[in-house]
Design a protein around this motif. Structure first.
Motif, short mmCIF file in Angstrom:
data_model
loop_
_atom_site.label_atom_id
_atom_site.label_comp_id
_atom_site.label_asym_id
_atom_site.label_seq_id
_atom_site.Cartn_x
_atom_site.Cartn_y
_atom_site.Cartn_z
N UNK A 1 -11.12 -4.99 13.06
CA UNK A 1 -10.47 -6.21 12.58
C UNK A 1 -10.60 -7.33 13.60
N UNK A 2 -10.54 -8.56 13.08
CA UNK A 2 -10.37 -9.74 13.92
C UNK A 2 -9.28 -10.59 13.29
N UNK A 3 -8.09 -10.47 13.83
CA UNK A 3 -6.88 -11.12 13.34
C UNK A 3 -6.60 -10.78 11.88
N UNK A 4 -6.33 -9.51 11.59
CA UNK A 4 -5.92 -9.16 10.23
C UNK A 4 -4.64 -9.89 9.86
N UNK A 5 -4.48 -10.18 8.58
CA UNK A 5 -3.38 -11.04 8.14
C UNK A 5 -2.56 -10.42 7.01
N UNK A 6 -3.14 -10.33 5.82
CA UNK A 6 -2.41 -9.83 4.67
C UNK A 6 -2.71 -8.37 4.39
N UNK A 7 -1.80 -7.71 3.66
CA UNK A 7 -1.99 -6.30 3.31
C UNK A 7 -1.36 -6.04 1.95
N UNK A 8 -2.01 -5.19 1.17
CA UNK A 8 -1.48 -4.75 -0.11
C UNK A 8 -1.84 -3.29 -0.31
N UNK A 9 -0.98 -2.57 -1.03
CA UNK A 9 -1.21 -1.14 -1.30
C UNK A 9 -1.23 -0.93 -2.80
N UNK A 10 -2.29 -0.30 -3.29
CA UNK A 10 -2.42 -0.05 -4.72
C UNK A 10 -1.72 1.21 -5.16
N UNK A 11 -1.62 1.43 -6.48
CA UNK A 11 -0.92 2.61 -7.00
C UNK A 11 -1.58 3.93 -6.61
N UNK A 12 -2.88 3.90 -6.28
CA UNK A 12 -3.57 5.10 -5.83
C UNK A 12 -3.53 5.25 -4.31
N UNK A 13 -2.80 4.36 -3.65
CA UNK A 13 -2.64 4.46 -2.21
C UNK A 13 -3.67 3.71 -1.40
N UNK A 14 -4.65 3.08 -2.03
CA UNK A 14 -5.64 2.33 -1.26
C UNK A 14 -4.97 1.13 -0.59
N UNK A 15 -5.35 0.88 0.66
CA UNK A 15 -4.76 -0.18 1.47
C UNK A 15 -5.79 -1.28 1.65
N UNK A 16 -5.43 -2.52 1.27
CA UNK A 16 -6.32 -3.67 1.34
C UNK A 16 -5.84 -4.62 2.43
N UNK A 17 -6.75 -5.08 3.28
CA UNK A 17 -6.39 -5.91 4.43
C UNK A 17 -7.29 -7.13 4.48
N UNK A 18 -6.70 -8.33 4.59
CA UNK A 18 -7.48 -9.55 4.81
C UNK A 18 -7.63 -9.79 6.30
N UNK A 19 -8.72 -10.46 6.67
CA UNK A 19 -8.96 -10.78 8.07
C UNK A 19 -9.18 -12.27 8.24
N UNK A 20 -8.35 -12.89 9.05
CA UNK A 20 -8.43 -14.33 9.27
C UNK A 20 -9.76 -14.74 9.88
#
Length: 322
Positions: free
Chosen positions: A227-246
Motif C-alpha cells: 500500500x501507499x497511503x491506504x484510505x477507505x475500506x469495505x467488506x463484502x458479504x463473502x468476506x472480501x476486503x476492499x481497500x482504496x489507496x490515496x
C-alpha cells in the motif's frame, strides 16, 4: 441434426465473463462545482439497503444522495457548527435502520440523520478523552448497531452505541500490533470483525468487535498486497476486503485474512482511473463497488465480472463452431 445445431448456437449467444476477471467500469457522475450532483472533494461514500448512495461533499460542507446509478435525489447541510451543519464532513455510514452517520473533520464530532437528512443527534468534541475526537475520519455501523469511528489524530478506534454512548477504545501511536499511525477507514464484516486502514503504516489491521487484535497485512510499496497511503475500506458479504489507496490511485481486494485477490485502477481522470480516491462502498449484494474519486470530484462505480454477462458477437459464436 440441423435443429440441434440451432439450439446449441442459441445456448452460446450469451457468454459469462469468469469471476477471475476482476471488476469493470460501469459508470460515474459528478463534476467540480456547487450545484446539485456536483462536488468539491467528495470523500466518503455509503450504500443503504434501499439502494441509495450517500456521498460526503466535503468542501461544500454537505451530504448528497443518489440512486444507485447516480441520479440526484437530494442533499442536506450548510457550513457551521450547529445541529445539521457541517465543517468538512468526511466519513459516512448507513445503519440497518437506515439512519445515516457522518464524521466531521472540522467539528470533531459525529452526527446522525434519517435517510433523507432530518437531524437526529450528535456527539463528540475536540479532545483525547473517551468520546472526544481529533479529526475523525472513517465510520462504520455493525449489523447490531454499534458505531465504530477511526479517531485519526488520536491514533485509535472508538466504539459507541447507536445514539453515541461510549463503549470502548483501542489503539495508540506506533507501529506495533494494535497500534496506529493516522487510522483512516474502518469497516465491519458480517462476522463482526473490525477492519481498520492504518494509513501511514501502510497496512490493514483487523480486530474482534471489542478490539482484540486478530491480524494484519501490508507494507509500503506498489506491488500486490502493498500500500501507499491506504484510505477507505469495505467488506463484502463473502468476506472480501476492499481497500482504496490515496497515492497508488487504485483499489485492491483480499480474502478476510489478507491474501491478495485482485486490483484495478491507475492515476488519471479517465474511466476507471483515480485521483486520490477516498472511501469505497459495496452494494448490498456486493455486485457493485462505489468509489469517491476525491480529486476528480466525482463518484465512480464498478461491476464484479462474476455478475457481468455480456452478449457474444456473431463472429465469436461462429468461431465456436468452426
Amino acid at each position: 441434426m440441423k435443429r440441434m445445431t440451432t439450439f446449441t448456437i442459441a445456448a452460446f449467444a450469451i457468454i459469462a465473463i469468469p469471476a477471475s476477471g476482476g471488476w469493470i467500469y460501469e459508470g460515474e457522475w459528478g463534476s467540480r462545482g456547487t450545484g446539485n450532483g456536483e462536488f468539491q472533494i467528495p470523500f466518503g461514500v455509503a450504500f443503504s439497503r434501499n439502494g441509495v448512495v450517500y456521498v460526503t461533499d466535503s468542501t461544500n460542507h454537505r451530504v448528497q444522495y443518489f440512486t444507485d446509478t447516480g441520479s440526484y435525489l437530494g442533499k442536506w447541510g450548510t457550513p457551521g457548527r450547529g445541529s445539521g451543519e457541517f465543517l468538512e464532513p468526511v466519513g459516512i455510514a448507513t445503519a440497518p435502520n437506515d439512519h445515516v452517520y457522518v464524521t466531521e473533520w472540522g467539528n470533531h464530532r459525529v452526527q446522525y440523520f434519517t435517510a433523507t437528512g432530518s437531524y437526529l443527534g450528535r456527539w463528540g468534541s475536540f479532545g483525547s478523552g473517551n468520546g472526544s475526537f481529533a479529526y475523525p475520519r472513517g465510520i462504520a455501523v455493525a449489523p447490531e448497531g454499534t458505531v465504530y469511528v477511526a479517531d485519526s489524530n488520536n491514533h485509535r478506534v472508538q466504539s459507541f452505541t447507536s445514539t453515541g454512548s461510549f463503549l470502548t477504545t483501542w489503539g495508540s501511536l506506533g507501529t506495533g500490533r494494535g497500534q496506529f499511525y493516522f487510522p483512516d477507514g474502518v469497516a465491519v464484516g458480517a462476522d463482526g470483525n473490525v477492519y481498520v486502514v492504518d494509513s501511514v503504516n501502510h497496512r490493514v489491521q483487523y480486530f474482534t468487535a471489542s478490539g482484540e487484535f486478530l491480524g494484519m497485512w501490508g507494507s509500503k510499496g506498489s506491488g500486490d498486497g502493498q500500500f501507499d497511503r491506504p484510505c477507505g475500506v469495505a467488506v463484502g458479504p463473502k468476506g472480501r476486503v476492499f481497500v482504496t489507496e490515496t497515492d497508488n490511485n487504485r483499489i485492491q481486494y483480499f480474502k478476510p485474512t489478507g491474501s491478495f485477490l485482485g486490483k484495478w485502477g491507475k492515476p488519471g481522470s479517465g474511466k476507471g482511473e483515480f485521483n486520490k480516491p477516498g472511501d469505497i462502498a459495496l452494494s448490498t449484494d456486493a455486485k457493485y463497488a462505489y468509489v469517491a474519486d476525491r480529486n476528480n470530484d466525482r463518484a465512480q462505480y464498478f461491476e464484479d465480472t462474476e455478475y457481468a454477462v455480456k452478449p457474444a458477437s456473431l463472429g465469436r459464436v461462429k468461431a465456436l463452431f468452426k
